[in-house]
Design a protein around this motif. Structure first.
Motif, PDB file in Angstrom:
ATOM      1  N   UNK A   5     -25.395  -1.288 -18.338  1.00 40.01           N
ATOM      2  CA  UNK A   5     -25.681  -2.727 -18.313  1.00 40.01           C
ATOM      3  C   UNK A   5     -26.037  -3.198 -16.911  1.00 40.01           C
ATOM      4  N   UNK A   6     -25.659  -2.413 -15.923  1.00 49.86           N
ATOM      5  CA  UNK A   6     -26.063  -2.736 -14.548  1.00 49.86           C
ATOM      6  C   UNK A   6     -26.701  -1.482 -13.971  1.00 49.86           C
ATOM      7  N   UNK A   7     -27.910  -1.636 -13.443  1.00 52.97           N
ATOM      8  CA  UNK A   7     -28.575  -0.493 -12.793  1.00 52.97           C
ATOM      9  C   UNK A   7     -29.067  -0.947 -11.434  1.00 52.97           C
ATOM     10  N   UNK A   8     -28.539  -0.310 -10.413  1.00 51.61           N
ATOM     11  CA  UNK A   8     -28.867  -0.698  -9.041  1.00 51.61           C
ATOM     12  C   UNK A   8     -29.492   0.507  -8.355  1.00 51.61           C
ATOM     13  N   UNK A   9     -30.661   0.303  -7.771  1.00 51.11           N
ATOM     14  CA  UNK A   9     -31.350   1.409  -7.092  1.00 51.11           C
ATOM     15  C   UNK A   9     -31.802   0.993  -5.707  1.00 51.11           C
ATOM     16  N   UNK A  10     -31.186   1.603  -4.707  1.00 52.50           N
ATOM     17  CA  UNK A  10     -31.611   1.359  -3.317  1.00 52.50           C
ATOM     18  C   UNK A  10     -31.473  -0.087  -2.870  1.00 52.50           C
ATOM     19  N   UNK A  11     -30.454  -0.783  -3.405  1.00 53.62           N
ATOM     20  CA  UNK A  11     -30.289  -2.199  -3.036  1.00 53.62           C
ATOM     21  C   UNK A  11     -29.954  -2.361  -1.548  1.00 53.62           C
ATOM     22  N   UNK A  12     -30.729  -3.221  -0.907  1.00 52.79           N
ATOM     23  CA  UNK A  12     -30.482  -3.529   0.508  1.00 52.79           C
ATOM     24  C   UNK A  12     -30.540  -5.042   0.687  1.00 52.79           C
ATOM     25  N   UNK A  13     -29.552  -5.571   1.426  1.00 53.14           N
ATOM     26  CA  UNK A  13     -29.568  -6.996   1.752  1.00 53.14           C
ATOM     27  C   UNK A  13     -29.385  -7.145   3.251  1.00 53.14           C
ATOM     28  N   UNK A  14     -30.333  -7.830   3.870  1.00 53.53           N
ATOM     29  CA  UNK A  14     -30.222  -8.088   5.318  1.00 53.53           C
ATOM     30  C   UNK A  14     -30.103  -9.580   5.545  1.00 53.53           C
ATOM     31  N   UNK A  15     -29.262  -9.938   6.521  1.00 52.99           N
ATOM     32  CA  UNK A  15     -29.235 -11.314   7.016  1.00 52.99           C
ATOM     33  C   UNK A  15     -29.761 -11.231   8.446  1.00 52.99           C
ATOM     34  N   UNK A  16     -30.978 -11.641   8.653  1.00 53.22           N
ATOM     35  CA  UNK A  16     -31.681 -11.420   9.933  1.00 53.22           C
ATOM     36  C   UNK A  16     -31.620  -9.929  10.263  1.00 53.22           C
ATOM     37  N   UNK A  17     -31.024  -9.585  11.421  1.00 47.90           N
ATOM     38  CA  UNK A  17     -30.999  -8.162  11.811  1.00 47.90           C
ATOM     39  C   UNK A  17     -29.827  -7.411  11.206  1.00 47.90           C
ATOM     40  N   UNK A  19     -27.485  -5.748   8.483  1.00 48.49           N
ATOM     41  CA  UNK A  19     -27.596  -5.172   7.140  1.00 48.49           C
ATOM     42  C   UNK A  19     -26.237  -5.251   6.444  1.00 48.49           C
ATOM     43  N   UNK A  20     -26.119  -6.160   5.493  1.00 46.98           N
ATOM     44  CA  UNK A  20     -24.837  -6.357   4.796  1.00 46.98           C
ATOM     45  C   UNK A  20     -24.676  -5.344   3.664  1.00 46.98           C
ATOM     46  N   UNK A  21     -25.787  -4.982   3.014  1.00 45.47           N
ATOM     47  CA  UNK A  21     -25.770  -3.977   1.940  1.00 45.47           C
ATOM     48  C   UNK A  21     -26.892  -2.991   2.258  1.00 45.47           C
ATOM     49  N   UNK A  22     -26.516  -1.714   2.295  1.00 46.80           N
ATOM     50  CA  UNK A  22     -27.411  -0.730   2.896  1.00 46.80           C
ATOM     51  C   UNK A  22     -27.806   0.361   1.892  1.00 46.80           C
ATOM     52  N   UNK A  23     -28.842   0.090   1.104  1.00 47.97           N
ATOM     53  CA  UNK A  23     -29.432   1.121   0.263  1.00 47.97           C
ATOM     54  C   UNK A  23     -28.427   1.734  -0.725  1.00 47.97           C
ATOM     55  N   UNK A  24     -27.810   0.879  -1.554  1.00 44.39           N
ATOM     56  CA  UNK A  24     -26.814   1.412  -2.498  1.00 44.39           C
ATOM     57  C   UNK A  24     -27.424   1.560  -3.898  1.00 44.39           C
ATOM     58  N   UNK A  25     -26.910   2.546  -4.617  1.00 42.83           N
ATOM     59  CA  UNK A  25     -27.374   2.808  -5.990  1.00 42.83           C
ATOM     60  C   UNK A  25     -26.166   3.122  -6.867  1.00 42.83           C
ATOM     61  N   UNK A  26     -26.128   2.549  -8.045  1.00 47.12           N
ATOM     62  CA  UNK A  26     -25.070   2.882  -9.009  1.00 47.12           C
ATOM     63  C   UNK A  26     -25.434   2.263 -10.358  1.00 47.12           C
ATOM     64  N   UNK A  27     -24.736   2.714 -11.401  1.00 44.40           N
ATOM     65  CA  UNK A  27     -24.890   2.066 -12.712  1.00 44.40           C
ATOM     66  C   UNK A  27     -23.502   1.709 -13.237  1.00 44.40           C
ATOM     67  N   UNK A  28     -23.463   0.709 -14.095  1.00 44.12           N
ATOM     68  CA  UNK A  28     -22.213   0.332 -14.755  1.00 44.12           C
ATOM     69  C   UNK A  28     -22.493   0.316 -16.252  1.00 44.12           C
ATOM     70  N   UNK A  55     -28.774 -14.388  -5.115  1.00 41.88           N
ATOM     71  CA  UNK A  55     -29.281 -14.018  -3.789  1.00 41.88           C
ATOM     72  C   UNK A  55     -30.420 -13.014  -3.962  1.00 41.88           C
ATOM     73  N   UNK A  56     -31.495 -13.248  -3.259  1.00 44.64           N
ATOM     74  CA  UNK A  56     -32.636 -12.327  -3.320  1.00 44.64           C
ATOM     75  C   UNK A  56     -32.380 -11.157  -2.381  1.00 44.64           C
ATOM     76  N   UNK A  57     -32.464  -9.934  -2.878  1.00 40.45           N
ATOM     77  CA  UNK A  57     -32.261  -8.798  -1.979  1.00 40.45           C
ATOM     78  C   UNK A  57     -33.455  -8.578  -1.058  1.00 40.45           C
ATOM     79  N   UNK A  58     -33.216  -7.820  -0.001  1.00 42.38           N
ATOM     80  CA  UNK A  58     -34.304  -7.470   0.914  1.00 42.38           C
ATOM     81  C   UNK A  58     -35.104  -6.298   0.335  1.00 42.38           C
ATOM     82  N   UNK A  59     -34.411  -5.424  -0.384  1.00 38.73           N
ATOM     83  CA  UNK A  59     -35.111  -4.277  -0.959  1.00 38.73           C
ATOM     84  C   UNK A  59     -34.326  -3.671  -2.104  1.00 38.73           C
ATOM     85  N   UNK A  60     -35.021  -2.841  -2.880  1.00 37.96           N
ATOM     86  CA  UNK A  60     -34.354  -2.140  -3.978  1.00 37.96           C
ATOM     87  C   UNK A  60     -34.592  -2.832  -5.300  1.00 37.96           C
ATOM     88  N   UNK A  61     -34.142  -2.188  -6.376  1.00 36.35           N
ATOM     89  CA  UNK A  61     -34.300  -2.798  -7.693  1.00 36.35           C
ATOM     90  C   UNK A  61     -32.933  -2.932  -8.355  1.00 36.35           C
TER      91      UNK A  61
END
Ligand code: ATP
Length: 307
Positions: A5-17, A19-28, A55-61
């Motif tokens: 039900x949750x699929x995360x691939x390469x999720x990255x979130x940056x606030x300016x410089x 990186x709060x979330x750094x390229x994470x992947x997992x499924x639930x 929140x809009x991520x910086x990268x990933x799906x």
């Protein structure tokens, strides 16, 4: 087949410089109780905010309940419930006013709202007057009403961000009974917690550190992969100096030797070598083999990452 039900691939979130979330992947998977653990600032809430379409991520799906969370924030909202760390209910409004307000935000029909409210009050065993101000509810009851509020629109998946922070052990335990019932009924529960006894009740746990997932497994799997050798508890027979502790800690014999209250938890590198010297240690310590806790796992994993 597992039903993600949750699929995360390469999720990255940056606030300016930063990186709060750094390229994470997992499924639930559907019906799973999925725990998110990590020190303050590890990136748990930020991840949840992306998964809820806030929140809009910086990268990933990211896909939640089959909807793309990056482009379809709006489409996700009806499918997810979110009990935030800081705030779900208005303290100066009554229980009824809070729920009516949330029902209107969720655009529930009157009939659906009343049915859901009745079912959820049964579910959380709420038996106080509806006109009670939220600020007058005991902590545990307030958390349960918050949970009901997050479930009012009957979402597929509910995100609970530290739902039991600051409530009594008894209230925590009855809250977790509700989580298990939700999961048993097919809802997916995504929960963050700092309590290791709660983490033990998750089907799987992701350990997060500095924006990355450093381990992801069942509680049992995390224990066995973190501690390939038996974990030993050392209880000093008398006073022990820091110098002695430091000297033992430096020994090659030990993979680690860490304080745990008035005792020490340790793992040896080599069982045969250990048996040769064990009796020397038994002169000053009572030693027994223990089942590691998730706290041991957490401390050990953090230590491994630090070096
Ligand atoms: P906690 O257990 O304290 O809630 P957490 O693991 O949920 O921690 P996050 O709240 O996701 O951590 O924060 C991760 C990092 O991102 C922190 O360093 C935080 O200060 C930073 N951060 C979060 N939101 C923002 C923002 N809007 N702008 C800048 N930095 C932010």
């Amino acid at each position: 087949m597992r039903d993600a039900v949750v699929e995360v691939n390469g999720l990255t979130v940056k606030f300016d410089d930063f990186t709060a979330v750094d390229n994470i992947s997992f499924t639930v998977n559907r019906g799973e109780i999925f725990g998110f653990l990590g020190a303050n600032g590890a990136g748990k809430t930020t991840t949840i905010r992306v998964l809820c379409g806030l929140l809009q991520p910086t990268g990933g799906s990211v896909s939640v309940a089959g909807v793309d969370a990056v482009d379809g924030g709006r489409a996700i909202k009806p499918r997810v419930g979110y009990m935030s760390q800081k705030f779900t209910l208005y303290n100066d409004m009554t229980v009824e006013e809070n729920l009516t307000f949330i029902a209107s935000l969720r655009r529930l029909t009157k009939a659906d709202y009343f049915k859901q409210r009745r079912d959820l009050f049964d579910f959380i065993a709420f038996d106080r007057p509806l006109k009670t101000l939220v600020r007058d509810l005991p902590g545990g009851t307030k958390q349960k009403v918050s949970l009901a509020a997050a479930l009012l629109h009957n979402p597929d998946i509910v995100f609970l961000d530290e739902p039991t922070a600051g409530v009594s052990p008894e209230a925590r335990s009855s809250f977790w009974a509700l989580i298990r019932r939700l999961s048993g009924g097919g809802k997916t529960v995504f929960v963050t917690t700092h309590y290791m006894d709660e983490a033990e009740q998750c089907n799987r746990i992701a350990l997060m550190r500095e924006g990355r997932i450093i381990a992801l497994d069942t509680p049992g799997g995390l224990k066995s992969s973190t501690f390939p050798m038996p974990v030993l508890e050392f209880e000093p027979k008398g006073a022990m100096s820091f110098a002695r502790f430091a000297a033992i800690k430096r020994q090659e014999l030990f993979l680690f030797f860490e304080p745990y209250g008035i005792r020490f938890h340790a793992c040896v590198r080599n069982g045969e070598e250990w048996e040769k010297v064990r009796s020397t240690y038994e002169e000053t310590f009572s030693i027994r083999e223990i089942t590691p806790t998730l706290e041991d796992v957490f401390i050990r994993r953090e230590e491994v990452e630090r070096v």
